[in-house]
Design a protein around this motif. Structure first.
Motif, PDB file in Angstrom:
ATOM      1  N   GLN A 173      32.105  43.461  30.832  1.00 46.30           N
ATOM      2  CA  GLN A 173      31.592  44.778  31.219  1.00 46.30           C
ATOM      3  C   GLN A 173      31.307  44.839  32.712  1.00 46.30           C
ATOM      4  O   GLN A 173      31.512  45.878  33.345  1.00 46.30           O
ATOM      5  CB  GLN A 173      30.333  45.086  30.398  1.00 46.30           C
ATOM      6  N   LYS A 174      30.858  43.754  33.306  1.00 45.71           N
ATOM      7  CA  LYS A 174      30.623  43.725  34.753  1.00 45.71           C
ATOM      8  C   LYS A 174      31.919  43.990  35.523  1.00 45.71           C
ATOM      9  O   LYS A 174      31.925  44.717  36.518  1.00 45.71           O
ATOM     10  CB  LYS A 174      30.061  42.363  35.173  1.00 45.71           C
ATOM     11  N   ILE A 175      33.007  43.387  35.056  1.00 44.60           N
ATOM     12  CA  ILE A 175      34.289  43.576  35.730  1.00 44.60           C
ATOM     13  C   ILE A 175      34.801  45.002  35.541  1.00 44.60           C
ATOM     14  O   ILE A 175      35.246  45.665  36.488  1.00 44.60           O
ATOM     15  CB  ILE A 175      35.333  42.563  35.212  1.00 44.60           C
ATOM     16  N   LEU A 176      34.723  45.506  34.335  1.00 42.11           N
ATOM     17  CA  LEU A 176      35.306  46.816  34.038  1.00 42.11           C
ATOM     18  C   LEU A 176      34.528  47.965  34.649  1.00 42.11           C
ATOM     19  O   LEU A 176      35.087  49.040  34.877  1.00 42.11           O
ATOM     20  CB  LEU A 176      35.407  47.014  32.527  1.00 42.11           C
ATOM     21  N   THR A 177      33.250  47.781  34.917  1.00 41.60           N
ATOM     22  CA  THR A 177      32.453  48.886  35.458  1.00 41.60           C
ATOM     23  C   THR A 177      32.311  48.821  36.971  1.00 41.60           C
ATOM     24  O   THR A 177      31.627  49.655  37.556  1.00 41.60           O
ATOM     25  CB  THR A 177      31.053  48.919  34.827  1.00 41.60           C
ATOM     26  N   ARG A 178      32.964  47.860  37.602  1.00 44.35           N
ATOM     27  CA  ARG A 178      32.920  47.841  39.061  1.00 44.35           C
ATOM     28  C   ARG A 178      33.646  49.076  39.585  1.00 44.35           C
ATOM     29  O   ARG A 178      34.601  49.567  38.995  1.00 44.35           O
ATOM     30  CB  ARG A 178      33.587  46.576  39.611  1.00 44.35           C
ATOM     31  N   ARG A 179      33.178  49.591  40.684  1.00 43.13           N
ATOM     32  CA  ARG A 179      33.792  50.774  41.302  1.00 43.13           C
ATOM     33  C   ARG A 179      34.093  50.455  42.755  1.00 43.13           C
ATOM     34  O   ARG A 179      33.269  49.878  43.461  1.00 43.13           O
ATOM     35  CB  ARG A 179      32.862  51.988  41.201  1.00 43.13           C
ATOM     36  N   GLU A 180      35.275  50.867  43.193  1.00 44.32           N
ATOM     37  CA  GLU A 180      35.654  50.586  44.581  1.00 44.32           C
ATOM     38  C   GLU A 180      34.648  51.185  45.563  1.00 44.32           C
ATOM     39  O   GLU A 180      34.425  50.675  46.641  1.00 44.32           O
ATOM     40  CB  GLU A 180      37.050  51.154  44.859  1.00 44.32           C
ATOM     41  N   GLY A 181      34.037  52.307  45.192  1.00 49.89           N
ATOM     42  CA  GLY A 181      33.089  52.955  46.088  1.00 49.89           C
ATOM     43  C   GLY A 181      31.670  52.479  45.940  1.00 49.89           C
ATOM     44  O   GLY A 181      30.759  53.002  46.576  1.00 49.89           O
ATOM     45  N   ALA A 182      31.443  51.492  45.053  1.00 46.98           N
ATOM     46  CA  ALA A 182      30.086  51.008  44.844  1.00 46.98           C
ATOM     47  C   ALA A 182      29.559  50.366  46.111  1.00 46.98           C
ATOM     48  O   ALA A 182      30.298  49.797  46.915  1.00 46.98           O
ATOM     49  CB  ALA A 182      30.063  50.001  43.694  1.00 46.98           C
ATOM     50  N   GLY A 183      28.254  50.454  46.296  1.00 46.68           N
ATOM     51  CA  GLY A 183      27.640  49.893  47.488  1.00 46.68           C
ATOM     52  C   GLY A 183      27.837  48.394  47.591  1.00 46.68           C
ATOM     53  O   GLY A 183      27.968  47.696  46.581  1.00 46.68           O
ATOM     54  N   ARG A 184      27.828  47.906  48.820  1.00 47.87           N
ATOM     55  CA  ARG A 184      28.030  46.476  49.061  1.00 47.87           C
ATOM     56  C   ARG A 184      26.943  45.652  48.364  1.00 47.87           C
ATOM     57  O   ARG A 184      27.218  44.596  47.807  1.00 47.87           O
ATOM     58  CB  ARG A 184      28.013  46.241  50.566  1.00 47.87           C
ATOM     59  N   ASP A 185      25.700  46.119  48.384  1.00 53.71           N
ATOM     60  CA  ASP A 185      24.613  45.401  47.735  1.00 53.71           C
ATOM     61  C   ASP A 185      24.817  45.338  46.235  1.00 53.71           C
ATOM     62  O   ASP A 185      24.652  44.285  45.618  1.00 53.71           O
ATOM     63  CB  ASP A 185      23.275  46.083  48.043  1.00 53.71           C
ATOM     64  N   LYS A 186      25.158  46.490  45.634  1.00 56.66           N
ATOM     65  CA  LYS A 186      25.321  46.548  44.175  1.00 56.66           C
ATOM     66  C   LYS A 186      26.427  45.593  43.727  1.00 56.66           C
ATOM     67  O   LYS A 186      26.259  44.813  42.783  1.00 56.66           O
ATOM     68  CB  LYS A 186      25.663  47.980  43.764  1.00 56.66           C
ATOM     69  N   TYR A 187      27.569  45.641  44.394  1.00 52.18           N
ATOM     70  CA  TYR A 187      28.678  44.799  43.972  1.00 52.18           C
ATOM     71  C   TYR A 187      28.412  43.336  44.308  1.00 52.18           C
ATOM     72  O   TYR A 187      28.794  42.436  43.564  1.00 52.18           O
ATOM     73  CB  TYR A 187      29.972  45.279  44.605  1.00 52.18           C
ATOM     74  N   GLY A 188      27.729  43.088  45.429  1.00 53.29           N
ATOM     75  CA  GLY A 188      27.358  41.714  45.760  1.00 53.29           C
ATOM     76  C   GLY A 188      26.460  41.109  44.694  1.00 53.29           C
ATOM     77  O   GLY A 188      26.647  39.954  44.278  1.00 53.29           O
ATOM     78  N   LYS A 189      25.493  41.892  44.219  1.00 48.04           N
ATOM     79  CA  LYS A 189      24.616  41.412  43.151  1.00 48.04           C
ATOM     80  C   LYS A 189      25.405  41.155  41.873  1.00 48.04           C
ATOM     81  O   LYS A 189      25.168  40.160  41.181  1.00 48.04           O
ATOM     82  CB  LYS A 189      23.503  42.419  42.886  1.00 48.04           C
ATOM     83  N   ASP A 190      26.332  42.062  41.556  1.00 45.81           N
ATOM     84  CA  ASP A 190      27.121  41.875  40.340  1.00 45.81           C
ATOM     85  C   ASP A 190      27.920  40.573  40.398  1.00 45.81           C
ATOM     86  O   ASP A 190      28.020  39.842  39.404  1.00 45.81           O
ATOM     87  CB  ASP A 190      28.061  43.059  40.129  1.00 45.81           C
ATOM     88  N   LEU A 191      28.504  40.275  41.555  1.00 52.75           N
ATOM     89  CA  LEU A 191      29.250  39.026  41.688  1.00 52.75           C
ATOM     90  C   LEU A 191      28.336  37.814  41.521  1.00 52.75           C
ATOM     91  O   LEU A 191      28.725  36.805  40.908  1.00 52.75           O
ATOM     92  CB  LEU A 191      29.947  38.973  43.051  1.00 52.75           C
ATOM     93  N   LEU A 192      27.124  37.909  42.048  1.00 53.72           N
ATOM     94  CA  LEU A 192      26.202  36.790  41.907  1.00 53.72           C
ATOM     95  C   LEU A 192      25.723  36.650  40.457  1.00 53.72           C
ATOM     96  O   LEU A 192      25.560  35.531  39.958  1.00 53.72           O
ATOM     97  CB  LEU A 192      25.009  36.964  42.851  1.00 53.72           C
ATOM     98  N   TYR A 193      25.510  37.768  39.777  1.00 48.17           N
ATOM     99  CA  TYR A 193      25.186  37.709  38.342  1.00 48.17           C
ATOM    100  C   TYR A 193      26.303  36.996  37.578  1.00 48.17           C
ATOM    101  O   TYR A 193      26.048  36.162  36.694  1.00 48.17           O
ATOM    102  CB  TYR A 193      25.007  39.115  37.770  1.00 48.17           C
ATOM    103  N   ILE A 194      27.559  37.343  37.878  1.00 47.68           N
ATOM    104  CA  ILE A 194      28.697  36.707  37.207  1.00 47.68           C
ATOM    105  C   ILE A 194      28.704  35.211  37.497  1.00 47.68           C
ATOM    106  O   ILE A 194      28.832  34.378  36.589  1.00 47.68           O
ATOM    107  CB  ILE A 194      30.013  37.369  37.653  1.00 47.68           C
TER     108      ILE A 194
END
Length: 266
Positions: free
Chosen positions: A165-186
């Motif tokens: 779900q983390k991979i599928l809900t990523r958005r190209e326009g998502a903020g750098r902080d939000k996506y950075g956190k998601d990568l660290l969660y993964i």
């Protein structure tokens, strides 16, 4: 047990007959992974957290006795309403906390808009509103159960569903902080179960089987190194957490690549 975990347990206890239908997802699922018997490598530091505890509901959930807002109010959670649409966004804040709150989400299945062309963003479940989001149904698939104390058994998303779900809900326009956190969660989730990830391959296969073939292929072929700026931000966040050995961008990418290959590779 932390103060927030005690608040979460209290909220779940108050939800009574709804509890079996509500699944802990997001940051709290990640945090509770460390309580599971299949944990292989405790992180050794505090996990990333947010102030909200997201509970994933089915798309339809009838009122059973007292509605969810009343049950949470009786347990010491104040309801706050936001939004301008026909349904308000409901958040339930613990009265004695500096910020901890409960929020519900539900699966968005079908089109993004209703017959009148209005965005489908909220639904009513158990008398409360839940935000409609894509792929929530994955988080409700083959959930794990954990005993939180005082007889409260929580359902949490399994790690394979959580990662997909983390991979599928990523958005190209998502903020750098939000996506950075998601990568660290993964990254951190993969580390937790590292030596035992191969045991989850059958589960991972069943999770991907819930998806259309194109989306399943997207997960299998995801290339973490394609996002160097966000990997760099993930490394910055890891450093800021004060963990003893913070990974750099390369280490995060490599852990994610190897872990995903172990779980979802052919």
């Amino acid at each position: 047990m932390s103060d927030d975990e005690a608040l979460l347990r209290r909220a779940l206890a108050a939800l009574g007959p709804y509890r079996s239908e509500l699944v802990i997802v997001g940051a709290w699922a990640h945090r509770l992974f460390e309580r599971h018997p299949l944990l292989a490598c405790p992180l050794g530091h505090s996990p990333l957290m947010t102030e909200d505890a997201d509970l994933a509901s089915p798309a339809k959930l009838a009122i059973i006795g007292d509605p969810i807002p009343q049950r949470l109010a009786d347990a010491g959670f104040d309801q706050r309403l936001t939004g301008t649409g026909p349904l308000p966004v409901m958040k339930f804040f613990a009265r004695e906390s500096n910020g901890f709150y409960i929020e519900l989400i539900a699966p968005l299945i079908g089109g993004d808009s209703d017959r009148d062309g209005e965005p489908r963003t909220l639904v009513t479940v158990g008398g409360a509103t839940a935000q409609l989001l894509r792929h929530v149904e994955l988080l409700r698939f083959e959930t794990w159960e954990l005993e939180l104390g005082d007889g409260v058994v929580a359902r949490i998303a399994n790690p394979a569903s959580y990662l997909v779900q983390k991979i599928l809900t990523r958005r190209e326009g998502a903020g750098r902080d939000k996506y950075g956190k998601d990568l660290l969660y993964i990254h951190d989730t993969l580390l937790m179960f590292g030596p035992r990830l191969h045991e989850f391959r059958p589960l991972a296969t069943r999770v991907l089987a819930q998806l259309p073939p194109k989306l399943a292929a997207k997960v299998r072929s995801f290339v973490f190194t394609s996002y160097p700026e966000r990997l760099a931000r993930a490394a910055e966040i890891a450093l800021a957490t004060g963990r003893p050995y913070p990974p750099d961008a390369t280490a995060i990418a490599n852990t994610c690549r190897v872990g995903f290959g172990t779980l979802f590779g052919s």
